[in-house]
Design an enzyme around this catalytic site. Structure first.
Site, PDB file in Angstrom:
ATOM      1  N   ASP A 179      14.949 -10.652  -0.344  1.00  0.00           N
ATOM      2  CA  ASP A 179      13.641 -11.255  -0.631  1.00  0.00           C
ATOM      3  C   ASP A 179      13.755 -12.575  -1.390  1.00  0.00           C
ATOM      4  O   ASP A 179      12.867 -13.424  -1.279  1.00  0.00           O
ATOM      5  CB  ASP A 179      12.781 -10.288  -1.456  1.00  0.00           C
ATOM      6  CG  ASP A 179      12.161  -9.189  -0.596  1.00  0.00           C
ATOM      7  OD1 ASP A 179      12.572  -9.049   0.572  1.00  0.00           O
ATOM      8  OD2 ASP A 179      11.274  -8.479  -1.107  1.00  0.00           O
ATOM      9  N   HIS A 208      11.223  12.418  30.326  1.00  0.00           N
ATOM     10  CA  HIS A 208       9.822  12.828  30.392  1.00  0.00           C
ATOM     11  C   HIS A 208       9.678  14.236  29.823  1.00  0.00           C
ATOM     12  O   HIS A 208      10.504  15.091  30.122  1.00  0.00           O
ATOM     13  CB  HIS A 208       9.350  12.827  31.844  1.00  0.00           C
ATOM     14  CG  HIS A 208       7.945  13.325  31.993  1.00  0.00           C
ATOM     15  ND1 HIS A 208       6.852  12.549  31.673  1.00  0.00           N
ATOM     16  CD2 HIS A 208       7.456  14.521  32.411  1.00  0.00           C
ATOM     17  CE1 HIS A 208       5.750  13.240  31.893  1.00  0.00           C
ATOM     18  NE2 HIS A 208       6.080  14.440  32.334  1.00  0.00           N
ATOM     19  N   GLY A 266      20.967  -9.724 -15.867  1.00  0.00           N
ATOM     20  CA  GLY A 266      22.031 -10.710 -15.688  1.00  0.00           C
ATOM     21  C   GLY A 266      21.498 -12.131 -15.595  1.00  0.00           C
ATOM     22  O   GLY A 266      20.377 -12.368 -15.136  1.00  0.00           O
ATOM     23  N   VAL A 273     -12.058 -14.447  -0.695  1.00  0.00           N
ATOM     24  CA  VAL A 273     -12.732 -13.940  -1.892  1.00  0.00           C
ATOM     25  C   VAL A 273     -12.866 -15.089  -2.894  1.00  0.00           C
ATOM     26  O   VAL A 273     -12.010 -15.968  -2.942  1.00  0.00           O
ATOM     27  CB  VAL A 273     -11.990 -12.751  -2.555  1.00  0.00           C
ATOM     28  CG1 VAL A 273     -12.089 -11.502  -1.725  1.00  0.00           C
ATOM     29  CG2 VAL A 273     -10.557 -13.094  -2.898  1.00  0.00           C
ATOM     30  N   ARG A 328       4.416 -11.861  -1.572  1.00  0.00           N
ATOM     31  CA  ARG A 328       5.366 -11.679  -2.673  1.00  0.00           C
ATOM     32  C   ARG A 328       6.082 -12.980  -2.981  1.00  0.00           C
ATOM     33  O   ARG A 328       6.251 -13.818  -2.107  1.00  0.00           O
ATOM     34  CB  ARG A 328       6.369 -10.581  -2.299  1.00  0.00           C
ATOM     35  CG  ARG A 328       5.646  -9.261  -2.043  1.00  0.00           C
ATOM     36  CD  ARG A 328       6.539  -8.092  -1.849  1.00  0.00           C
ATOM     37  NE  ARG A 328       7.517  -7.840  -2.871  1.00  0.00           N
ATOM     38  CZ  ARG A 328       7.336  -7.063  -3.948  1.00  0.00           C
ATOM     39  NH1 ARG A 328       6.165  -6.497  -4.166  1.00  0.00           N
ATOM     40  NH2 ARG A 328       8.312  -6.864  -4.804  1.00  0.00           N
ATOM     41  N   GLY A 332      -6.367  -9.180   1.204  1.00  0.00           N
ATOM     42  CA  GLY A 332      -5.139  -9.439   1.970  1.00  0.00           C
ATOM     43  C   GLY A 332      -4.951  -8.375   3.045  1.00  0.00           C
ATOM     44  O   GLY A 332      -4.791  -7.192   2.733  1.00  0.00           O
ATOM     45  N   GLY A 388      18.266   0.691  -6.084  1.00  0.00           N
ATOM     46  CA  GLY A 388      17.320   0.977  -4.993  1.00  0.00           C
ATOM     47  C   GLY A 388      16.203  -0.055  -4.957  1.00  0.00           C
ATOM     48  O   GLY A 388      15.581  -0.261  -3.917  1.00  0.00           O
ATOM     49  N   GLY A 389      15.930  -0.678  -6.114  1.00  0.00           N
ATOM     50  CA  GLY A 389      15.011  -1.812  -6.167  1.00  0.00           C
ATOM     51  C   GLY A 389      13.597  -1.521  -5.697  1.00  0.00           C
ATOM     52  O   GLY A 389      13.100  -0.393  -5.782  1.00  0.00           O
ATOM     53  N   ALA A 418      13.298  -4.779   4.025  1.00  0.00           N
ATOM     54  CA  ALA A 418      14.479  -4.093   3.493  1.00  0.00           C
ATOM     55  C   ALA A 418      15.670  -4.203   4.445  1.00  0.00           C
ATOM     56  O   ALA A 418      16.796  -4.460   4.009  1.00  0.00           O
ATOM     57  CB  ALA A 418      14.140  -2.626   3.234  1.00  0.00           C
TER      58      ALA A 418
HETATM   59  P1  FAD Z   1      14.626  -5.725  -4.308  1.00  0.00           P
HETATM   60  O1  FAD Z   1      14.567  -4.438  -3.591  1.00  0.00           O
HETATM   61  O2  FAD Z   1      13.404  -6.269  -4.894  1.00  0.00           O
HETATM   62  O3  FAD Z   1      15.761  -5.578  -5.389  1.00  0.00           O
HETATM   63  C1  FAD Z   1      16.027  -6.560  -6.339  1.00  0.00           C
HETATM   64  C2  FAD Z   1      16.627  -5.904  -7.557  1.00  0.00           C
HETATM   65  O4  FAD Z   1      17.122  -6.905  -8.413  1.00  0.00           O
HETATM   66  C3  FAD Z   1      15.618  -5.105  -8.360  1.00  0.00           C
HETATM   67  O5  FAD Z   1      16.074  -3.784  -8.522  1.00  0.00           O
HETATM   68  C4  FAD Z   1      15.548  -5.845  -9.691  1.00  0.00           C
HETATM   69  O6  FAD Z   1      15.364  -4.972 -10.791  1.00  0.00           O
HETATM   70  C5  FAD Z   1      16.905  -6.513  -9.744  1.00  0.00           C
HETATM   71  N1  FAD Z   1      16.960  -7.717 -10.570  1.00  0.00           N
HETATM   72  C6  FAD Z   1      16.170  -8.821 -10.477  1.00  0.00           C
HETATM   73  N2  FAD Z   1      16.548  -9.734 -11.390  1.00  0.00           N
HETATM   74  C7  FAD Z   1      17.595  -9.202 -12.065  1.00  0.00           C
HETATM   75  C8  FAD Z   1      18.413  -9.659 -13.128  1.00  0.00           C
HETATM   76  N3  FAD Z   1      18.249 -10.863 -13.690  1.00  0.00           N
HETATM   77  N4  FAD Z   1      19.403  -8.854 -13.590  1.00  0.00           N
HETATM   78  C9  FAD Z   1      19.596  -7.619 -13.036  1.00  0.00           C
HETATM   79  N5  FAD Z   1      18.839  -7.137 -12.035  1.00  0.00           N
HETATM   80  C10 FAD Z   1      17.866  -7.921 -11.559  1.00  0.00           C
HETATM   81  N6  FAD Z   1      10.311  -3.408   3.746  1.00  0.00           N
HETATM   82  C11 FAD Z   1      10.628  -2.759   4.889  1.00  0.00           C
HETATM   83  O7  FAD Z   1      11.598  -3.140   5.559  1.00  0.00           O
HETATM   84  N7  FAD Z   1       9.900  -1.686   5.327  1.00  0.00           N
HETATM   85  C12 FAD Z   1       8.814  -1.237   4.649  1.00  0.00           C
HETATM   86  O8  FAD Z   1       8.174  -0.280   5.071  1.00  0.00           O
HETATM   87  C13 FAD Z   1       8.452  -1.897   3.456  1.00  0.00           C
HETATM   88  N8  FAD Z   1       7.387  -1.481   2.742  1.00  0.00           N
HETATM   89  C14 FAD Z   1       7.079  -2.111   1.580  1.00  0.00           C
HETATM   90  C15 FAD Z   1       5.975  -1.672   0.863  1.00  0.00           C
HETATM   91  C16 FAD Z   1       5.620  -2.291  -0.312  1.00  0.00           C
HETATM   92  C17 FAD Z   1       4.421  -1.795  -1.071  1.00  0.00           C
HETATM   93  C18 FAD Z   1       6.412  -3.374  -0.806  1.00  0.00           C
HETATM   94  C19 FAD Z   1       6.067  -4.035  -2.109  1.00  0.00           C
HETATM   95  C20 FAD Z   1       7.513  -3.822  -0.107  1.00  0.00           C
HETATM   96  C21 FAD Z   1       7.849  -3.202   1.094  1.00  0.00           C
HETATM   97  N9  FAD Z   1       8.942  -3.636   1.857  1.00  0.00           N
HETATM   98  C22 FAD Z   1       9.239  -3.005   3.026  1.00  0.00           C
HETATM   99  C23 FAD Z   1       9.763  -4.788   1.445  1.00  0.00           C
HETATM  100  C24 FAD Z   1      11.075  -4.312   0.796  1.00  0.00           C
HETATM  101  O9  FAD Z   1      10.783  -3.494  -0.304  1.00  0.00           O
HETATM  102  C25 FAD Z   1      11.878  -5.531   0.356  1.00  0.00           C
HETATM  103  O10 FAD Z   1      12.032  -6.412   1.435  1.00  0.00           O
HETATM  104  C26 FAD Z   1      13.256  -5.117  -0.148  1.00  0.00           C
HETATM  105  O11 FAD Z   1      13.141  -4.264  -1.257  1.00  0.00           O
HETATM  106  C27 FAD Z   1      14.068  -6.357  -0.523  1.00  0.00           C
HETATM  107  O12 FAD Z   1      15.298  -5.970  -1.030  1.00  0.00           O
HETATM  108  P2  FAD Z   1      16.082  -6.910  -2.057  1.00  0.00           P
HETATM  109  O13 FAD Z   1      17.385  -6.230  -2.297  1.00  0.00           O
HETATM  110  O14 FAD Z   1      16.076  -8.293  -1.585  1.00  0.00           O
HETATM  111  O15 FAD Z   1      15.197  -6.912  -3.376  1.00  0.00           O
END
Ligand code: FAD
Length: 473
Positions: A319, A452, A114, A244, A280, A187, A39-40, A327
């Site tokens: 990301d 409506h 990994g 700041v 980020r 920010g 779920g990350g 997401a």
């Molecule tokens: P991530 O979700 O970061 O997942 C990456 C995963 O890789 C993690 O679980 C990590 O543990 C794993 N990982 C990393 N390196 C390794 C390794 N070497 N070995 C094994 N596992 C590893 N986006 C939206 O669209 N809507 C929103 O409302 C929104 N709100 C947000 C609010 C906040 C406070 C934050 C911080 C972000 C928000 N985002 C939002 C952004 C969104 O969370 C990210 O864009 C999204 O999670 C990216 O998904 P991802 O799969 O690229 O990475």
């Protein structure tokens, strides 16, 4: 031990687990390598926990305003630890859902860190992954295709390193057990303004410091101005065009003090806590990229339109490749990568058509180009705008602030972008996104009958307004 599979996904966040499911649907054997929780960021430290807290803040604000709806209460009490418990329950429910989807799709999940290895006895080309499991054992995954989805982490400002106490990252702020009386937010991007809106609703004194000339620097100026006006009305202090001075930051028993400079004017700010929300950075270190021919640019992994890296059998999504860092962009890219490696036909990927949503009160949402961006791209721009104050359902709900703005090309009449601020616009933006994918004109969307009373009438009216045909104004 060695595990061979069709597709390995490094990182089980939104991008990674969605890619894994799509690969399984296409008949591939799949391994997901996740060092923490499936779920990350989105599920555990981002979208979902923040939206859960925002929802509690909204309920609290609405209860405090209930007299406006003819409902008198004998006092509303906020119990913040319970707000946190609800958030944890929401996250856990969705976490269970992701784990179920892995089992249902017969995806093997390896819990461990990994690291990509170069050509070796396991594979003549790079792309195998050495996994250090939780118990310290090592496993090697040898996939035909690898998808890197390692996500991102909060950017740290030099001199303002989060300490988890007085100075917080956006991830640490999500786990606060008690609300501070006051907070400085460094920010004024998406995360910063969501926190400002939420904390203001919870009754916290908030100051937002933004270096750019407006909040939400990526968004339409008019929308940003309206958001600023509405947040200020709710007591949020907003300093734009202000930097700041990290060196002046002092942590005291009472909290934090820091200087904020606009031109030659220096203001001293103080609060119980300070939140750093300045973007980020991609997680690209210590994952073995040096063992590959994968290229970097400005700290993110370079990919082509098919999400392939410099090594065609290795893809990268979400990301860690930069861009909008959302997401739904990550999951779309995951699906795209898998469909490409499986030989499925792909549609072009227009990143400016990714909807962008901000869950402030009121919400902000946009897709396509802002008026300024469209003009910069050489379009002869025409706009249509319609306020929620003239929409029946918005008035009924007491949520009259904001508007829908449509940006179109004067000659071709193509919709170039839609920007909205107002009630539930994060749900309304879907119609605008669809309109752009289908290459619709404002006239065509205006022709679609909008029920409506609904908030979607604001979209129909804004589209008609492009041709001067809005009925309600
Ligand atoms: P991530 O979700 O970061 O997942 C990456 C995963 O890789 C993690 O679980 C990590 O543990 C794993 N990982 C990393 N390196 C390794 C390794 N070497 N070995 C094994 N596992 C590893 N986006 C939206 O669209 N809507 C929103 O409302 C929104 N709100 C947000 C609010 C906040 C406070 C934050 C911080 C972000 C928000 N985002 C939002 C952004 C969104 O969370 C990210 O864009 C999204 O999670 C990216 O998904 P991802 O799969 O690229 O990475």
């Amino acid at each position: 031990m060695t595990i061979s599979c069709d597709v390995a996904v490094l990182g089980g966040g939104t991008g990674g687990y969605v890619a894994a499911i799509r690969a399984a649907q296409l008949g591939k054997s799949v391994v997901v390598i996740e060092q923490d929780k499936l779920g990350g960021t989105c599920l555990h430290r981002g979208c979902i926990p923040s939206k859960s807290l925002l929802r509690s803040a909204e309920v609290y604000a609405e209860m405090n305003e209930s007299e406006n709806y003819g409902i008198e209460t004998d006092g509303v009490r906020l119990v913040f630890p319970k707000v946190q418990r609800r958030k944890e329950a929401v996250v856990e429910q969705l976490h269970q859902g992701v784990q179920y989807l892995m089992r249902k799709n017969k995806i093997q999940v390896l819990k461990g860190k990994g690291r990509i290895i170069g050509p070796s006895i396991f594979s003549p080309r790079s792309g195998a992954v050495a996994v250090e499991l939780e118990d310290g054992e090592m496993e090697t995954v040898v996939p035909a295709h690898l998808i890197i989805a390692t996500g991102s982490r909060p950017r740290v400002l030099p001199g303002l390193a989060p300490d988890g106490q007085a100075i917080l990252s956006s991830e640490e702020a999500l786990t606060l057990e008690e609300l501070p009386a006051s907070m400085i937010i460094v920010g004024g991007g998406v995360i910063g303004v969501e926190w400002a809106s939420m904390l203001a609703d919870f009754g916290v004194q908030v100051t937002v410091v933004e270096a750019a000339g407006q909040l939400l620097p990526q968004e339409d100026e008019e929308v940003a101005r309206e958001l600023q006006r509405l947040l200020k009305k709710r007591g949020v202090k907003i300093l734009t065009g202000t930097l700041v001075d990290a060196e002046s930051c002092r942590v005291t028993a009472a909290g934090v003090t820091i200087g904020a400079r606009k031109g030659d004017k220096l203001e001293q700010l103080s609060a119980e806590k300070l939140l750093v929300s300045v973007g980020r950075v991609a997680n690209v270190e210590n994952i073995g990229l040096e063992n590959t021919d994968i290229r970097f640019d400005k700290g993110v992994i370079e990919v082509n339109a098919n999400m392939q890296t410099g090594e065609p059998h290795i893809y990268a999504i979400g990301d860690c490749i930069g861009g909008l860092q959302l997401a739904h962009a990550a999951s779309h890219e995951g699906i795209r990568a898998v469909e490409h490696l499986a030989g499925e036909p792909l549609q072009p990927y227009h990143t400016h058509l990714i909807p962008r949503c901000v869950y402030t009160r009121p919400e902000v949402a946009s897709v396509g180009y802002s008026e300024k961006e469209a003009a910069e791209k050489g379009h002869d721009v025409i706009t249509g705008k319609f306020p929620f104050s003239a929409i029946g359902k918005a008035v009924v709900h007491g949520l009259k602030d904001g508007f829908v703005k449509v940006v179109a090309d004067k000659t071709t009449r193509d919709i170039l972008g839609v920007q909205m601020i107002g009630p539930h616009v994060t749900d309304l933006i879907g119609e605008a996104a669809l309109a752009q994918v289908l290459d619709a004109t404002p006239w065509e969307i205006g022709e679609a009958i909008h029920a409506h009373p609904t908030l979607s009438e604001a979209i129909g009216e804004a589209m008609l307004a492009v041709d001067g045909r809005a009925i309600g104004m």
